[in-house]
Design an enzyme around this catalytic site. Structure first.
Site, PDB file in Angstrom:
ATOM      1  N   ARG A 160     -44.598  26.694  70.808  1.00 19.77           N
ATOM      2  CA  ARG A 160     -45.462  27.633  71.535  1.00 19.77           C
ATOM      3  C   ARG A 160     -44.788  29.008  71.499  1.00 19.77           C
ATOM      4  NH1 ARG A 160     -49.126  24.827  70.921  1.00 19.77           N
ATOM      5  NH2 ARG A 160     -50.486  23.815  72.442  1.00 19.77           N
ATOM      6  N   GLU A 197     -51.811  34.900  71.560  1.00 14.52           N
ATOM      7  CA  GLU A 197     -52.656  34.649  70.367  1.00 14.52           C
ATOM      8  C   GLU A 197     -54.112  34.968  70.691  1.00 14.52           C
ATOM      9  OE1 GLU A 197     -52.081  30.574  69.146  1.00 14.52           O
ATOM     10  OE2 GLU A 197     -49.914  30.825  69.036  1.00 14.52           O
ATOM     11  N   HIS A 253     -51.456  29.595  63.671  1.00 16.53           N
ATOM     12  CA  HIS A 253     -51.491  28.359  64.468  1.00 16.53           C
ATOM     13  C   HIS A 253     -52.198  27.225  63.704  1.00 16.53           C
ATOM     14  CE1 HIS A 253     -51.239  26.894  68.914  1.00 16.53           C
ATOM     15  NE2 HIS A 253     -51.079  25.883  68.079  1.00 16.53           N
TER      16      HIS A 253
HETATM   17  C1  DGY Z   1     -51.330  21.287  69.853  1.00 15.83           C
HETATM   18  O1  DGY Z   1     -51.818  20.195  69.627  1.00 15.83           O
HETATM   19  O2  DGY Z   1     -50.589  21.489  70.820  1.00 15.83           O
HETATM   20  C2  DGY Z   1     -51.670  22.395  68.936  1.00 15.83           C
HETATM   21  O3  DGY Z   1     -50.723  23.396  68.977  1.00 15.83           O
HETATM   22  C3  DGY Z   1     -53.027  22.957  69.275  1.00 15.83           C
HETATM   23  O4  DGY Z   1     -53.114  23.145  70.639  1.00 15.83           O
END
Ligand code: DGY
Length: 322
Positions: free
Chosen positions: A241, A270, A288
């Site tokens: 993250r 983001e 992402h």
């Molecule tokens: C997750 O599964 O955590 C991905 O980053 C999308 O949210």
């Protein structure tokens, strides 16, 4: 009565079709992120809200009068965008989708690692711009990956998948940091060593890959101080993250060292990423994409459906995080 569900974003067609067979569905055909007011409104109109990482369910959003929602079934493993305590206070169950995305997310972390080390983004940009003058012995030399040391921060499912690929595919030595003790067997399969501190991992790793959860507990875990203590010439990979890394400090480290580069799939705020990243040739930037394969996105959707089915059958869903 068929439970009413609101799906906040477009899902793979195959999964939406199955959802429709079992539930009274409201889909977001425009596929634009819902506002806070729309999320709160959804909580008053649906038995289940099927969320994703773009839906920020903070305490204000969750604190609605007359909420009808009993379960927020999240499409994704990370759930730091949902205030779990506020959800619990409203007696709302929250579920996620672990396991099914571990391999693809680790594959993408490996992609970033290889791209950053071998300057693949830079090379492609040079070629597409028509600036390639041809082969020469000193052209765009990167860093060797095979046999180097990989430090993994957060040794859960995705961290372990990454270690497996790096060790068995690229003969990398693995060191890990994890909050709790990792079972010896899980270390032995990749001949890994668990080190007592993050600092120890950063000091000796040629590559560091982040696989810990986001949220307040890990905000700026990779701080200015820790970045400055990374091994000179090393690389940071983040598929976890954005908030885990202090982005100001990272930009400074990419400009001035000690690190040689970074591979980033996740960012603060983001999709409005810090514009300074785009000017840094040693940063590989992806939007992402960690779990973004057809197979995995279908599996994530099916996992949400399985959680929903369990919940509406009166059972505790297997992936409940509340
Ligand atoms: C997750 O599964 O955590 C991905 O980053 C999308 O949210």
């Amino acid at each position: 009565m068929t439970p009413k569900i609101i799906v906040t974003r477009r899902w793979p067609e195959q999964v939406e079709t199955i959802l429709q067979q079992h539930y009274d569905c409201e889909f977001n055909t425009a596929d634009t992120p819902l506002s806070s007011a729309q999320l709160s409104d959804a909580l008053t109109r649906a038995d289940a809200v099927l969320s994703t990482v773009t839906d920020k369910f903070d305490a204000d959003v969750l604190n609605v009068d007359n909420h009808q929602t009993k379960i927020i079934a999240n499409f994704g493993v990370g759930f730091s965008h949902i205030d779990i305590n506020a959800a619990k206070a409203k007696k709302i169950t929250v579920t996620n989708t672990p396991d099914v995305l571990s391999d693809c997310t680790a594959d993408l972390a490996m992609t970033l690692l290889l791209m950053a080390a071998r300057r693949a983004g830079e090379g492609e940009r040079e070629l597409r711009a028509g600036d390639w003058s041809g082969w020469r012995p000193t052209h765009m030399m990167g860093s060797k990956v095979t046999g180097k040391k990989l430090g993994i921060i957060g040794y859960g499912r995705i961290g372990r998948a990454m270690a497996h690929k790096a060790h068995h595919g690229f003969s990398m030595d693995i060191v890990v940091h994890n909050r709790s003790a990792v079972p010896a067997a899980a270390l032995a399969t990749v001949n890994a060593t668990q080190l007592p501190t993050i600092e120890a991992v950063l000091a000796e790793s040629d590559f560091v890959s982040l696989h810990c959860p986001g949220g307040d507990e890990n905000k700026h875990l990779i701080s200015q101080k820790r970045l400055s203590n990374m091994k000179p010439g090393s690389f940071l990979i983040n598929t976890a993250r954005g908030e885990v890394v202090d982005e100001n400090a990272l930009i400074n480290a990419l400009e001035n060292g000690p690190i040689a580069g970074a591979g980033l799939d996740v960012f603060d705020n983001e999709p409005n990423i810090d514009k300074r990243f785009s000017g840094l040739p040693n940063a590989v930037l992806l939007p992402h994409l960690g779990s973004a394969t057809t197979e995995t996105r279908n599996d994530m959707g099916l996992r949400v459906i399985s959680n929903l089915n369990e919940f509406f059958a009166g059972k505790k869903p297997a992936d409940s995080v509340t």
